[in-house]
Enzyme design. Structure first.
Site, short mmCIF file in Angstrom:
data_model
loop_
_atom_site.label_atom_id
_atom_site.label_comp_id
_atom_site.label_asym_id
_atom_site.label_seq_id
_atom_site.Cartn_x
_atom_site.Cartn_y
_atom_site.Cartn_z
N TYR A 172 -61.24 1.58 59.36
CA TYR A 172 -60.74 2.26 60.56
C TYR A 172 -60.97 3.76 60.60
O TYR A 172 -60.63 4.41 61.57
CB TYR A 172 -59.26 1.94 60.80
CG TYR A 172 -58.35 2.19 59.59
CD1 TYR A 172 -57.91 1.13 58.80
CD2 TYR A 172 -57.93 3.47 59.26
CE1 TYR A 172 -57.08 1.33 57.71
CE2 TYR A 172 -57.09 3.68 58.16
CZ TYR A 172 -56.68 2.62 57.41
OH TYR A 172 -55.86 2.82 56.32
N ARG A 214 -53.93 11.62 54.09
CA ARG A 214 -53.76 10.51 53.14
C ARG A 214 -55.14 10.17 52.60
O ARG A 214 -55.91 9.50 53.25
CB ARG A 214 -53.14 9.32 53.88
CG ARG A 214 -52.64 8.23 52.99
CD ARG A 214 -52.40 6.97 53.79
NE ARG A 214 -53.64 6.30 54.06
CZ ARG A 214 -53.96 5.68 55.19
NH1 ARG A 214 -53.14 5.68 56.21
NH2 ARG A 214 -55.13 5.07 55.31
N HIS A 231 -53.64 3.25 52.89
CA HIS A 231 -52.24 3.28 53.31
C HIS A 231 -51.36 2.68 52.22
O HIS A 231 -50.43 3.29 51.72
CB HIS A 231 -52.07 2.52 54.62
CG HIS A 231 -50.64 2.28 54.98
ND1 HIS A 231 -49.81 3.28 55.39
CD2 HIS A 231 -49.88 1.15 54.94
CE1 HIS A 231 -48.60 2.79 55.61
NE2 HIS A 231 -48.62 1.50 55.34
#
Ligand SMILES: Cc1ncc(C[n+]2csc(CCOP(=O)(O)OP(=O)(O)O)c2C)c(N)n1
Ligand SMILES: [Mg+2]
Length: 405
Positions: free
Chosen positions: A271, A258, A262
């Site tokens: 993160y 990805r 998100h």
């Protein structure tokens, strides 16, 4: 008695056909007609550019939160390309390319993500389910569709998408188990993009691969390079053919990444490292496919530029159409219409109250009720002066207009 190994008649392979430089393994390459290769390229590019445009629109406050698909183009287009119109497509929420391939109009996405119920409409001719936000729930729907196909002895298959995170859900286990026990014609395609929001793949399972879970269910499983459109196509074709021939379901793990956030509401820098993202940026599914097509003399740089131009106009036309439609659909009284067949008394009361408020506000502003509604419609469809404010701020500004003329 000695311990004896049990011979389990399943194995899991990794399939990769097209490398990052655009070279293919000729022996493994599927037989894909030139026309289909070019169609796949066009849809991959359209999906990427549409995704980028949606991100811009979201940042301008013109649509709400959505989940970008950048990086997933090969894994969902290479697989959906195998389906016939009579087959079923069961998406998660990160397969805009697959939905566009199946005929979902671009403006339908824009309406949906701007909060208009009309954007969830699936035309009857499309055998597609609407997107599923509850993670993993759609795997059960696909298992049920597969069972119905088998029960009706229809020559159809169902293709179901979900993510690496979904494999930790109970729904996934139930769906896989049911599909395998009843040998239903379902292709489960897991887009393992390494992350479930901020949770890495290593926190979903101790298994080396997600594909190997197929062994426990007694179904075929394969891991493919999900950024290699030819490998995804070949694996899905094989799985769909097996399903049609009565060979039951398959689990395909498409290993991808990805590239973006998100959803538009999070910041991946918090993160994961930029180094990781850079490694995957070099594995871009579109770049390697273009290198391959150029090398095969099926495409030139000039043709890519021309396609880019056509896609830009196509997207712009969809944005214009959707904004026009949003204006038509923004009567504030319609917010009461979509939940109940018989509206309960408290909502009837609220609707009446809003109607009266609108009439009073219009009277105070010396304008007609119709004009007042137009002002509110504009507030819902146009970004406010700084280009970033959401609908509520714009509405407040326009309410001032109504009250103070
Ligand atoms: C049942 C359920 N739990 C939690 C959420 C919140 N949520 C939305 S997407 C997501 C992560 C999904 O990760 P994955 O399955 O890997 O798909 P991806 O988003 O990476 O495509 C979570 C936890 C949800 N939508 N549904
Ligand atoms: Mg994921």
């Amino acid at each position: 008695m000695p311990r004896k190994p049990i011979d389990i008649p399943y194995q899991v392979e990794h399939l990769s056909i097209l490398d990052e430089e655009g070279n293919i393994d000729g022996e493994l390459a599927p037989d894909v007609p030139e026309e289909l290769l070019l169609k796949l390229h066009r849809y991959m590019l359209l999906t990427r550019r549409f995704d980028e445009r949606m991100l811009d629109l979201q940042r301008q406050g013109r649509i709400g939160t959505f989940a970008p698909v950048k990086g997933h183009e090969a894994s969902h287009l290479g697989s959906v390309a195998v389906l016939r119109d009579s087959d079923w497509m069961v998406p998660s929420f990160r397969e805009s390319g697959a939905e566009i391939w199946r005929g979902r109009p671009l403006e339908s996405f824009l309406l949906y993500f701007a909060g208009y119920d009309e954007g969830s409409f699936v035309e009857e001719k499309r055998r597609d389910l609407p997107i599923a936000v509850p993670v993993g729930s759609q795997t059960l729907h696909a298992a049920g569709i597969g069972y119905a196909i088998k029960y009706r002895r229809a020559d159809e298959v169902a293709l179901c998408y979900f993510g690496d995170g979904a494999t930790s859900q109970g729904d996934f286990h139930e769906a896989m188990n049911f599909a395998a026990v009843f040998q239903t014609p379902v292709v489960f395609l897991c887009q393992n993009n390494q992350w479930a929001i901020s949770i890495p793949r290593t926190r979903q399972t101790r298994s080396e691969t997600l594909a190997q879970k197929a062994i426990a269910y007694g179904m075929a499983g394969i891991q493919v390079d999900g950024n290699d459109v030819l490998a995804v196509y070949a694996a899905t074709k094989e799985a769909a053919e097996r399903a049609r021939a009565g060979g039951g379901p398959t689990l395909i793990e498409a290993v991808t990444y990805r590239v973006a956030m998100h959803t538009t509401s999070d910041d991946p820098k918090r993160y994961r490292t930029e180094e990781e993202s850079e490694v995957w940026a070099r594995r871009d599914p579109i770049v390697r496919f273009q290198k391959y097509l150029i090398g095969k003399r099926l495409l030139t740089e000039e043709q890519i530029q021309a396609t880019e131009g056509e896609i830009k106009s196509e997207i712009q036309a969809a944005v214009d159409r959707s904004e026009q439609r949003m204006k038509e659909l923004s009567d504030p009284l319609w917010m009461f219409e979509h939940s109940y067949h018989d509206m309960p008394p408290h909502l009837l009361e609220q609707k009446e109250e809003l109607k009266q408020e609108l009439a009073l506000a219009a009277e105070a502003a010396g304008i007609s009720e119709g004009e007042a509604v137009e002002i509110i419609k504009r507030a819902f469809t146009e970004p406010s002066a700084d280009g970033h404010a959401g609908k509520s701020e714009a509405l407040a500004t326009n309410r001032e207009d109504i009250h103070h003329g």
